[in-house]
Scaffold this active site. Structure first.
Site, PDB file in Angstrom:
ATOM      1  N   TRP A 103       0.822  -1.221   0.000  1.00 57.55           N
ATOM      2  CA  TRP A 103       0.000   0.000   0.000  1.00 57.55           C
ATOM      3  C   TRP A 103       0.843   1.253   0.000  1.00 57.55           C
ATOM      4  CZ3 TRP A 103      -4.185  -1.409  -1.984  1.00 57.55           C
ATOM      5  CH2 TRP A 103      -4.824  -2.590  -1.610  1.00 57.55           C
ATOM      6  N   ASP A 172      -2.124   6.425   6.177  1.00 60.12           N
ATOM      7  CA  ASP A 172      -3.154   5.523   5.687  1.00 60.12           C
ATOM      8  C   ASP A 172      -3.457   4.568   6.840  1.00 60.12           C
ATOM      9  OD1 ASP A 172      -4.636   3.488   4.560  1.00 60.12           O
ATOM     10  OD2 ASP A 172      -3.216   3.040   2.945  1.00 60.12           O
ATOM     11  N   LYS A 196     -12.586  -2.318   6.348  1.00 53.65           N
ATOM     12  CA  LYS A 196     -11.906  -3.217   7.280  1.00 53.65           C
ATOM     13  C   LYS A 196     -12.455  -3.057   8.695  1.00 53.65           C
ATOM     14  CE  LYS A 196      -8.701  -3.528   3.814  1.00 53.65           C
ATOM     15  NZ  LYS A 196      -8.036  -2.642   2.873  1.00 53.65           N
TER      16      LYS A 196
END
Ligand SMILES: *Cc1c(COP(=O)(O)O)cnc(C)c1O
Length: 361
Positions: A103, A172, A196
């Site tokens: 990511w 993030d 999530k």
């Protein structure tokens, strides 16, 4: 609801049953209006109240100071990979990125389209098993921000504390938002896709310090400016109404559990149970170095790939779903987000013990 499986999927992940039950009712008829939650105007007083309540509960639970705005955006967490530098990184300036996995690598690629990107740490050489210690890198003077991924969903690593630096942090937090307390005031911007820990896919929450809203260049399109959404309380256009609503229901559940501090303790306990099992012998091997371990995603291997495939299949037969690791790491991964129950973890640990006994290496 007795038939629900233990859902170890990394994302979209398991959601709290009370939130789903409430949603099931509200989809058909919201508070006796004769229409469902997905069918009402986003400018109706009912929906405006839902959006305001979701925002204020989120602020309360995470202790977000008043000089930060909370935005409900679309485009997934991945759109933030370009929106962050588009809004915060002027041409000719530099941002600092810690490369701790897939990511962050994607975010670095996008940031390079806008300015200079300095990467003082990369965990790539050891397949992202380890997060940097503060002494492993230096943040170049004059950097606009230091970007990090607080929890690396794929490799199962998580920052247990955040870098101490004068440069503002941007993070993030897609896979660990609301799983623990965080010092929001040390960040300029935090973003998280909902799917999530927060709710369904379709909404991305951005927490942004209000003095950063005016940094954006004139050339940036209206919809891609944080300021557009901040000025209109995320109602510049139709927000992802259902996702915002369901995040609200999940937040009510978090509050009923005792808030983020109580959730954090439970998450510690859940992770500890699995890591203790892993550390009890040589059969299971954790991917992450112990000091970098994630409390949200436990990535581990068995002695062979054949045993791993058998493990995942046998677990699924016992209603433990989603234990296959990400293709870039292989092996197994147990994602144990906020809504994942402790009983499910105990179930997994007992299964791991049994599987090891019955399938010697
Ligand atoms: C899942 C995830 C993403 C990607 O989210 P999308 O909403 O699919 O774009 C980004 N960062 C992290 C840390 C993730 O876990």
């Amino acid at each position: 609801m007795t038939d629900r499986a233990f859902n170890f999927n990394a994302g979209p992940g398991t959601l709290p049953v009370p939130a789903l039950q409430q949603a099931a009712r509200d989809i058909l008829d919201y508070q006796g209006l004769g229409l469902g939650i997905m069918e009402m105007s986003h400018r109706s007083k009912e929906f405006m109240a839902i959006a305001e309540q979701t925002e204020s509960l989120f602020r309360e639970l995470l202790g977000i100071p008043n000089n930060y705005r909370i935005l409900f955006l679309q485009g997934g967490a991945s759109s933030q990979f370009f929106m962050v530098p588009m809004n915060l990184l002027a041409p000719g300036t530099t941002a600092c990125y810690l490369n701790t996995g897939t990511w962050s690598a994607k975010a670095i690629k996008e940031a390079r389209r806008f300015g200079t990107v300095d990467v003082p740490f990369s965990g790539e050489a050891d397949n992202f098993r380890r997060l940097p210690e503060p002494t492993d890198y230096t943040v170049a003077h004059g950097c606009q921000y230091l970007y990090l991924v607080s929890n690396n969903t794929i490799f199962g690593t998580q920052f247990s504390s955040f870098p101490e630096t004068d440069v503002m942090l941007v993070a993030d937090m897609s896979s660990d938002i609301l799983s623990r307390r965080i010092p929001v005031e040390r960040f300029g911007l935090i973003f998280a896709g909902a799917q999530k820990n927060l709710g369904p896919a379709g909404v991305t929450i951005v927490i942004v310090r209000d003095d950063l809203l005016d940094r954006v260049a004139d050339s940036v399109p209206t919809m891609l400016r944080y300021k557009t959404h901040a000025d209109k309380q995320s109602m510049y256009n139709t927000p992802p109404c259902f996702a915002v609503y369901l995040v609200g229901e999940v937040l009510k559940w978090v509050k009923a559990q005792g808030g983020v501090e109580a959730i954090e303790q439970r998450n510690e306990e859940k992770a500890r149970l699995i890591y203790e099992m892993i550390d009890s012998g040589d059969y299971y091997r954790g991917h992450a170095e112990p000091s970098s371990r994630s409390r949200m995603n436990v990535a581990f291997n068995l002695p062979t790939a054949e045993l791993e495939a058998k493990f995942v299949a046998a677990a699924a037969k016992q209603k433990m779903i989603g234990l296959k690791g990400h293709r870039s790491v292989g092996g197994c991964r147990a994602s144990i987000y906020n809504a994942f129950p402790v009983e499910g973890v105990r179930h997994l640990v007992a299964f791991m013990q049994r599987f090891e006994r019955e399938n010697p290496a």
